[in-house]
Design a protein around this motif. Structure first.
Motif, PDB file in Angstrom:
ATOM      1  N   GLN A  51       8.032  42.702   8.384  1.00  0.00           N
ATOM      2  CA  GLN A  51       6.607  42.387   8.165  1.00  0.00           C
ATOM      3  C   GLN A  51       5.777  42.551   9.442  1.00  0.00           C
ATOM      4  O   GLN A  51       4.551  42.616   9.365  1.00  0.00           O
ATOM      5  CB  GLN A  51       6.445  40.971   7.602  1.00  0.00           C
ATOM      6  N   CYS A 113       2.838  35.656  -0.156  1.00  0.00           N
ATOM      7  CA  CYS A 113       3.478  36.423   0.915  1.00  0.00           C
ATOM      8  C   CYS A 113       2.410  36.868   1.889  1.00  0.00           C
ATOM      9  O   CYS A 113       1.340  37.317   1.475  1.00  0.00           O
ATOM     10  CB  CYS A 113       4.181  37.638   0.306  1.00  0.00           C
ATOM     11  N   HIS A 155      13.326  35.064  -1.029  1.00  0.00           N
ATOM     12  CA  HIS A 155      12.093  35.861  -0.876  1.00  0.00           C
ATOM     13  C   HIS A 155      12.174  36.690   0.413  1.00  0.00           C
ATOM     14  O   HIS A 155      11.889  37.895   0.411  1.00  0.00           O
ATOM     15  CB  HIS A 155      10.893  34.899  -0.853  1.00  0.00           C
ATOM     16  N   GLU A 156      12.583  36.024   1.512  1.00  0.00           N
ATOM     17  CA  GLU A 156      12.632  36.733   2.804  1.00  0.00           C
ATOM     18  C   GLU A 156      13.743  37.791   2.818  1.00  0.00           C
ATOM     19  O   GLU A 156      13.570  38.868   3.376  1.00  0.00           O
ATOM     20  CB  GLU A 156      12.830  35.744   3.952  1.00  0.00           C
ATOM     21  N   HIS A 159      12.700  41.087   1.510  1.00  0.00           N
ATOM     22  CA  HIS A 159      11.973  41.947   2.463  1.00  0.00           C
ATOM     23  C   HIS A 159      12.935  42.882   3.193  1.00  0.00           C
ATOM     24  O   HIS A 159      12.586  44.016   3.510  1.00  0.00           O
ATOM     25  CB  HIS A 159      11.234  41.101   3.505  1.00  0.00           C
TER      26      HIS A 159
HETATM   27 NI    NI Z   1       6.947  37.666   1.961  1.00  0.00          NI
END
Ligand code: NI
Length: 188
Positions: A51, A113, A155-156, A159
């Motif tokens: 990210q 997010c 969730h992470e 990614h």
């Molecule tokens: Ni996220």
């Protein structure tokens, strides 16, 4: 420490599969401290290295729970008296994380997010799981997770595979979310 730029959809780098960390060096420590600073500034409760444009298998999480032992502030908004507590910092780093034993039972949380700003949607994920990960020194640990922490790490972890939470929605709901995001951007 430095605040780094957070990539937002539809940046193609968010679809990249991240590479394992092999060097537990100063560069990794700098990346992690920058990720915490970036996450707290946003503010958010979790951030994956991709990210901020770094395709490495590194996650930082801090659920920042309320510190109910601390002195709270009595408040009256919303028509009833209640107490606001300061948040506690509980920074966690997960390097090369793997999910083990995801539960069959699902839990639903409204997710958001930092890479999909201002969009929130319910996502179902295994309610509990075990995670194996390395720390900043390269030591391996295993831990059982539940509640928001289990959801957040899944969730992470997504990614790291180039998956966003909106990819878990039906096509209709995802298109609605993307349209809303476009509108919000045009209005800004
Ligand atoms: Ni996220």
């Amino acid at each position: 420490m430095a605040i780094r730029e957070i990539l937002e959809v539809p940046d193609p780098r968010l679809k990249v599969v991240s590479e394992p960390v092999t060097e537990f060096d100063d560069e990794l420590k700098t990346l992690v401290s920058d990720m915490f600073e970036t996450m707290y500034d946003a503010p958010g409760i979790g951030l994956a290295a991709i990210q901020v444009g770094v395709p490495k298998r590194v996650l930082v999480i801090d659920l920042q729970p309320e510190d109910t032992e601390a002195e709270g502030e009595v408040c009256n908004h919303g028509g009833h008296e209640h107490v606001h507590y300061p948040v506690k910092k509980e920074p966690r780093v997960f390097i090369n994380p793997e999910i083990l034993d995801p539960a069959d039972e699902l839990a639903t949380y409204q997710e958001g997010c930092l890479s999909v700003p201002d969009i929130f949607a319910d996502v179902d994920r295994p309610a509990t799981c075990r995670v194996r990960y390395q720390d900043l020194e390269g030591e391996t640990h295993e831990e059982d997770l539940d509640g928001l922490m289990a959801t957040c790490i899944q969730h992470e972890m997504d990614h790291l595979e180039g998956i966003l939470f909106i990819d878990h929605l039906s096509r209709l709901k995802r298109n609605m979310a993307i349209k809303k995001l476009k509108k919000l951007r045009e209005a800004a």
